[in-house]
Design a protein around this motif. Structure first.
Motif, PDB file in Angstrom:
ATOM      1  N   SER A 202       0.257  23.924  30.355  1.00 33.33           N
ATOM      2  CA  SER A 202       1.213  24.023  31.520  1.00 33.33           C
ATOM      3  C   SER A 202       2.290  24.922  30.871  1.00 33.33           C
ATOM      4  O   SER A 202       2.659  25.685  31.811  1.00 33.33           O
ATOM      5  CB  SER A 202       2.349  23.097  31.453  1.00 33.33           C
ATOM      6  N   LEU A 203       2.392  25.415  29.926  1.00 35.62           N
ATOM      7  CA  LEU A 203       3.638  26.896  29.510  1.00 35.62           C
ATOM      8  C   LEU A 203       2.831  27.967  29.764  1.00 35.62           C
ATOM      9  O   LEU A 203       3.249  29.409  29.587  1.00 35.62           O
ATOM     10  CB  LEU A 203       3.875  26.875  27.979  1.00 35.62           C
ATOM     11  N   MET A 204       1.210  28.222  29.639  1.00 35.65           N
ATOM     12  CA  MET A 204       0.687  29.780  29.800  1.00 35.65           C
ATOM     13  C   MET A 204       0.258  30.028  31.564  1.00 35.65           C
ATOM     14  O   MET A 204      -0.137  30.717  31.117  1.00 35.65           O
ATOM     15  CB  MET A 204      -0.508  29.616  28.380  1.00 35.65           C
ATOM     16  N   MET A 205      -0.048  28.762  32.321  1.00 36.65           N
ATOM     17  CA  MET A 205      -0.661  29.038  33.130  1.00 36.65           C
ATOM     18  C   MET A 205      -0.225  30.476  33.813  1.00 36.65           C
ATOM     19  O   MET A 205      -0.680  30.727  34.581  1.00 36.65           O
ATOM     20  CB  MET A 205      -0.715  27.681  34.510  1.00 36.65           C
ATOM     21  N   ASP A 206       1.570  30.179  33.637  1.00 37.44           N
ATOM     22  CA  ASP A 206       1.641  31.696  34.542  1.00 37.44           C
ATOM     23  C   ASP A 206       1.648  32.975  33.738  1.00 37.44           C
ATOM     24  O   ASP A 206       1.053  34.364  34.772  1.00 37.44           O
ATOM     25  CB  ASP A 206       3.342  31.317  34.794  1.00 37.44           C
TER      26      ASP A 206
ATOM     27  N   VAL B 291      -9.558  25.369  15.703  1.00 39.28           N
ATOM     28  CA  VAL B 291     -10.686  26.398  16.167  1.00 39.28           C
ATOM     29  C   VAL B 291     -10.500  26.640  17.089  1.00 39.28           C
ATOM     30  O   VAL B 291     -10.497  27.506  17.004  1.00 39.28           O
ATOM     31  CB  VAL B 291     -11.875  25.683  15.236  1.00 39.28           C
ATOM     32  N   GLY B 292     -10.509  25.563  18.122  1.00 35.81           N
ATOM     33  CA  GLY B 292     -10.720  25.966  19.637  1.00 35.81           C
ATOM     34  C   GLY B 292      -9.240  26.423  19.996  1.00 35.81           C
ATOM     35  O   GLY B 292      -9.174  27.633  20.960  1.00 35.81           O
ATOM     36  N   SER B 293      -7.935  26.497  19.288  1.00 33.63           N
ATOM     37  CA  SER B 293      -6.851  27.040  19.366  1.00 33.63           C
ATOM     38  C   SER B 293      -6.946  28.337  19.268  1.00 33.63           C
ATOM     39  O   SER B 293      -6.318  29.336  19.863  1.00 33.63           O
ATOM     40  CB  SER B 293      -5.731  26.380  19.103  1.00 33.63           C
ATOM     41  N   GLY B 294      -7.044  28.589  18.256  1.00 29.61           N
ATOM     42  CA  GLY B 294      -7.266  30.188  17.528  1.00 29.61           C
ATOM     43  C   GLY B 294      -8.550  30.602  18.137  1.00 29.61           C
ATOM     44  O   GLY B 294      -8.176  31.813  18.776  1.00 29.61           O
ATOM     45  N   LEU B 295     -10.031  29.922  18.784  1.00 33.91           N
ATOM     46  CA  LEU B 295     -10.426  31.375  18.725  1.00 33.91           C
ATOM     47  C   LEU B 295     -10.293  31.646  20.789  1.00 33.91           C
ATOM     48  O   LEU B 295     -10.645  32.451  21.366  1.00 33.91           O
ATOM     49  CB  LEU B 295     -11.549  30.553  19.098  1.00 33.91           C
ATOM     50  N   THR B 296      -9.032  30.713  21.068  1.00 36.52           N
ATOM     51  CA  THR B 296      -8.226  31.263  22.673  1.00 36.52           C
ATOM     52  C   THR B 296      -7.570  31.954  22.867  1.00 36.52           C
ATOM     53  O   THR B 296      -7.883  33.081  23.506  1.00 36.52           O
ATOM     54  CB  THR B 296      -7.168  29.986  22.936  1.00 36.52           C
ATOM     55  N   MET B 297      -7.285  32.658  21.617  1.00 39.42           N
ATOM     56  CA  MET B 297      -7.244  34.705  21.274  1.00 39.42           C
ATOM     57  C   MET B 297      -7.664  35.487  21.747  1.00 39.42           C
ATOM     58  O   MET B 297      -7.694  36.176  22.752  1.00 39.42           O
ATOM     59  CB  MET B 297      -5.899  34.823  20.654  1.00 39.42           C
ATOM     60  N   LEU B 298      -9.062  35.495  21.802  1.00 39.93           N
ATOM     61  CA  LEU B 298     -10.425  36.285  21.819  1.00 39.93           C
ATOM     62  C   LEU B 298     -10.530  36.761  23.429  1.00 39.93           C
ATOM     63  O   LEU B 298     -11.660  37.034  23.202  1.00 39.93           O
ATOM     64  CB  LEU B 298     -11.146  36.005  20.514  1.00 39.93           C
ATOM     65  N   MET B 299     -10.379  35.328  24.019  1.00 42.14           N
ATOM     66  CA  MET B 299     -11.396  35.216  24.960  1.00 42.14           C
ATOM     67  C   MET B 299     -10.851  36.366  26.199  1.00 42.14           C
ATOM     68  O   MET B 299      -9.659  37.069  25.980  1.00 42.14           O
ATOM     69  CB  MET B 299     -10.499  33.689  25.806  1.00 42.14           C
ATOM     70  N   ARG B 300     -11.641  36.513  27.212  1.00 38.15           N
ATOM     71  CA  ARG B 300     -11.261  37.874  28.174  1.00 38.15           C
ATOM     72  C   ARG B 300     -11.822  36.892  30.013  1.00 38.15           C
ATOM     73  O   ARG B 300     -11.934  37.541  30.803  1.00 38.15           O
ATOM     74  CB  ARG B 300     -12.299  38.987  28.492  1.00 38.15           C
TER      75      ARG B 300
ATOM     76  N   GLU C  79       7.397  33.375  26.530  1.00 42.53           N
ATOM     77  CA  GLU C  79       8.425  34.557  27.140  1.00 42.53           C
ATOM     78  C   GLU C  79       9.388  35.500  25.316  1.00 42.53           C
ATOM     79  O   GLU C  79       8.744  36.787  26.178  1.00 42.53           O
ATOM     80  CB  GLU C  79      10.184  33.610  27.719  1.00 42.53           C
ATOM     81  N   GLN C  80       8.841  35.739  24.717  1.00 45.26           N
ATOM     82  CA  GLN C  80       9.382  36.604  23.826  1.00 45.26           C
ATOM     83  C   GLN C  80       8.841  37.228  23.587  1.00 45.26           C
ATOM     84  O   GLN C  80       8.558  38.280  23.008  1.00 45.26           O
ATOM     85  CB  GLN C  80      10.564  35.746  22.754  1.00 45.26           C
ATOM     86  N   HIS C  81       7.372  36.306  23.124  1.00 46.05           N
ATOM     87  CA  HIS C  81       6.030  36.923  22.382  1.00 46.05           C
ATOM     88  C   HIS C  81       4.890  37.093  22.800  1.00 46.05           C
ATOM     89  O   HIS C  81       3.817  37.452  22.288  1.00 46.05           O
ATOM     90  CB  HIS C  81       6.429  36.432  20.830  1.00 46.05           C
ATOM     91  N   GLY C  82       5.015  36.495  23.437  1.00 46.82           N
ATOM     92  CA  GLY C  82       2.791  36.266  24.535  1.00 46.82           C
ATOM     93  C   GLY C  82       2.588  34.780  24.747  1.00 46.82           C
ATOM     94  O   GLY C  82       2.974  34.263  23.333  1.00 46.82           O
ATOM     95  N   TRP C  83       1.771  34.344  25.401  1.00 45.92           N
ATOM     96  CA  TRP C  83       1.273  32.991  24.750  1.00 45.92           C
ATOM     97  C   TRP C  83       0.217  33.410  23.733  1.00 45.92           C
ATOM     98  O   TRP C  83       0.204  31.878  23.090  1.00 45.92           O
ATOM     99  CB  TRP C  83       0.182  33.143  26.362  1.00 45.92           C
ATOM    100  N   ARG C  84      -0.545  34.541  22.868  1.00 41.86           N
ATOM    101  CA  ARG C  84      -1.252  34.015  21.864  1.00 41.86           C
ATOM    102  C   ARG C  84      -0.295  33.688  20.862  1.00 41.86           C
ATOM    103  O   ARG C  84      -0.872  33.059  19.996  1.00 41.86           O
ATOM    104  CB  ARG C  84      -1.680  35.667  21.303  1.00 41.86           C
ATOM    105  N   SER C  85       1.070  33.439  21.194  1.00 42.97           N
ATOM    106  CA  SER C  85       1.960  33.460  19.548  1.00 42.97           C
ATOM    107  C   SER C  85       2.092  32.080  19.508  1.00 42.97           C
ATOM    108  O   SER C  85       1.489  30.870  19.013  1.00 42.97           O
ATOM    109  CB  SER C  85       3.396  33.998  19.393  1.00 42.97           C
ATOM    110  N   ALA C  86       1.906  31.326  21.050  1.00 44.15           N
ATOM    111  CA  ALA C  86       1.671  29.821  21.046  1.00 44.15           C
ATOM    112  C   ALA C  86       0.615  29.787  21.042  1.00 44.15           C
ATOM    113  O   ALA C  86       0.486  28.430  20.031  1.00 44.15           O
ATOM    114  CB  ALA C  86       2.836  29.756  22.763  1.00 44.15           C
ATOM    115  N   VAL C  87      -0.684  29.978  21.073  1.00 44.79           N
ATOM    116  CA  VAL C  87      -1.513  29.264  20.433  1.00 44.79           C
ATOM    117  C   VAL C  87      -2.023  29.195  18.772  1.00 44.79           C
ATOM    118  O   VAL C  87      -2.427  28.908  18.030  1.00 44.79           O
ATOM    119  CB  VAL C  87      -2.945  30.319  21.230  1.00 44.79           C
ATOM    120  N   VAL C  88      -1.081  30.855  18.301  1.00 42.27           N
ATOM    121  CA  VAL C  88      -1.428  30.386  16.900  1.00 42.27           C
ATOM    122  C   VAL C  88      -0.559  29.071  16.375  1.00 42.27           C
ATOM    123  O   VAL C  88      -0.947  28.368  15.251  1.00 42.27           O
ATOM    124  CB  VAL C  88      -0.939  31.804  16.500  1.00 42.27           C
TER     125      VAL C  88
END
Length: 491
Positions: free
Chosen positions: A74-78, A131-140, A204-213
């Motif tokens: 829900s945090l990453m939708m926008d 694993v699932g959360s970490g792989l999200t960083m690579l999605m396109r 907001e400060q570091h992008g959605w990828r920081s949250a999934v890490v």
């Protein structure tokens, strides 16, 4: 005197010996004075904290993390919409898959815990989330979001769903079952208290990828205390369940296949009226909480000009009052008719959702704060009485039955999460979804009232912590079903 006689205690005289008795101090036999088995361990450990509370604490930590992991989308939708151009409906589809698998995994997870142990299942689930959360960083592509966050995180979270809490309380507690169920259920809200504000700030400060890490690392970290401290049953540490006065019945050993047992329990429960009424009302519970508010409150508030961090803080504040409401609901469940509690909860929730479209604004004001307090107290207060009713009607099979009821909860959440996203794309706002959710709560009230035609819960005998909760796991606890059939608890 020899060395042996100096060190060994003087033996008692043999009554059969006709010779003169040798005087000496009488030493009682230590083995005869000590009770054996779990009673000995319980007496020896009486001054210490019962290990059930240690297991409950580890379970609380697991559920805290699990809730935070689920709240991240829900945090990453926008942010995902802005970076990839995906519609809210497309992004919501991943959440729908996540919620569906979360629900469908629960009954099988309960059976897997019986077959392979709680510790192994929970550790595997946490690593799957990592694993699932970490792989999200690579999605396109959108399908990658569905695979990583929908499938992997959904399967992992579902393995630690309500059936996990039900299994823990059923195995480790005879007293305080309702209260402990409420506390473990409230862990979901407490997890949001930590993850939502922190996650919103990271996005907001570091992008959605920081949250999934952070989610990936946290899931791996939570697995450590599970490995070190989790135990399967009180007998493993030489104890009785907390509040028990006698050995619990041995767990059933007839059907060791998790899939077969889950489906067998479903077939048996599906013959009862109580199962369908509980599943239907709990599906509406999921639709009006995780599916709608949990997924779409932040983007809906942002539509009215509210900053994402402020909206996330409000959702976290809902979690504060959810903790209070759910624990209090567990306390009430030990004392009052569970069906009455559910009727009140769904009625009040429906009223609050009908008013929400008029309360959302670009800034904080007293009416929206009143909604947060009111709705938060009711958020998952439905869980303790629903668990108590499952125990009442299905006895030893209650964890698996509740897993299927929870599956209905998550399917309802998944359907509404997807439909709300499509409605927002088509109409430009969420108003219709709030009104529809209020109407669904009225249906849930009717389903709970229909439960009155079944067996009657009586305070002191039915609550999750009452005597009948324990008796249901050891004796026949049936509910009148379609065609006059009954479900009998397995011993």
């Amino acid at each position: 005197m020899t060395e042996r006689s100096a060190l060994a205690p003087t033996p008692l005289p043999d009554p059969a010996d006709s010779g003169p008795a040798v005087p000496g101090p009488a030493v009682p036999d230590p083995a005869a004075a000590r009770p054996a088995g779990p009673e000995r361990a319980a007496q020896a450990g009486r001054p210490r904290v019962h290990y059930a509370w240690v297991v409950a604490g580890v379970s609380l930590l697991v559920l805290l993390g699990s809730a935070g992991f689920r709240s991240t989308p829900s945090l990453m939708m926008d942010a995902l919409h802005n970076e990839f151009g995906w519609s809210l409906g497309t992004i919501s589809s991943a959440t729908s898959v996540n919620l569906t698998l979360y629900g469908l995994t629960a009954p099988f997870a309960a059976a897997l815990m019986d077959r392979f142990g709680v510790r192994l299942v929970v550790v595997c689930a946490l690593l799957t989330i990592s694993v699932g959360s970490g792989l999200t960083m690579l999605m396109r592509e959108p399908w990658q979001l569905v695979l990583c966050w929908g499938v992997l995180v959904g399967l992992g979270s579902g393995s630690m769903a309500g059936a996990f809490a039900t299994t823990i309380t059923g195995r480790w507690f005879r007293a305080r079952q309702g209260l402990v169920t409420g506390v473990l259920t409230a862990a979901g809200a407490a997890g949001n208290l930590v993850f939502l504000p922190v996650g919103a700030w990271l996005v907001e400060q570091h992008g959605w990828r920081s949250a999934v890490v952070v989610v990936s690392l946290a899931a791996s970290a939570v697995a450590v205390p599970v490995l070190l401290l989790m135990r399967e049953r009180p007998a493993d540490v030489g104890l009785l369940p907390y509040g028990a006065t006698e050995e619990p019945p041995a767990p059933p050993v007839g059907d060791t296949r998790a899939l077969a047992r889950s489906l067998r329990v479903l077939r048996s429960a599906a013959r009862t009226r109580a199962f369908w009424l509980l599943a239907g009302s709990f599906a509406i519970c999921g639709a009006t909480t995780a599916g709608l508010v949990g997924t779409h409150f932040i983007p809906a508030a942002h539509d009215h000009g509210m900053p994402v961090t402020t909206a996330a803080s409000l959702l976290a504040l809902i979690g504060v009052f959810d903790v209070v409401g759910t624990v209090f609901s567990g306390w009430l469940t030990d004392r009052l008719d569970s069906r009455v509690l559910l009727t009140v909860y769904y009625g009040l929730r429906g009223l609050s959702l009908l008013l929400l479209p008029q309360l959302l604004a670009g800034s904080l004001h007293p009416p929206i704060l009143a909604f947060v307090v009111f709705y938060g107290l009711d958020w998952v207060a439905t869980v303790p009485p629903t668990v108590a009713l499952c125990r009442r009607h299905f006895g030893e099979d209650a964890p698996i039955v509740f897993g299927w009821v929870l599956a209905a909860h998550q399917i309802g959440a998944a359907v509404v999460a997807g439909l709300a996203g499509l409605a927002r794309d088509a109409l430009g706002n969420y108003d219709l979804t709030w009104y529809g959710a209020g109407g669904l709560c009225a249906v849930a009230v009717g389903l709970c009232l229909a439960l009155r035609t079944g067996r009657t819960d009586r305070p002191g005998t039915t609550g999750a912590g009452g005597a009948a909760g324990a008796a249901g796991a050891a004796g026949a606890a049936g509910a009148a079903g379609a065609g006059g059939k009954a479900v009998t608890a397995e011993v």
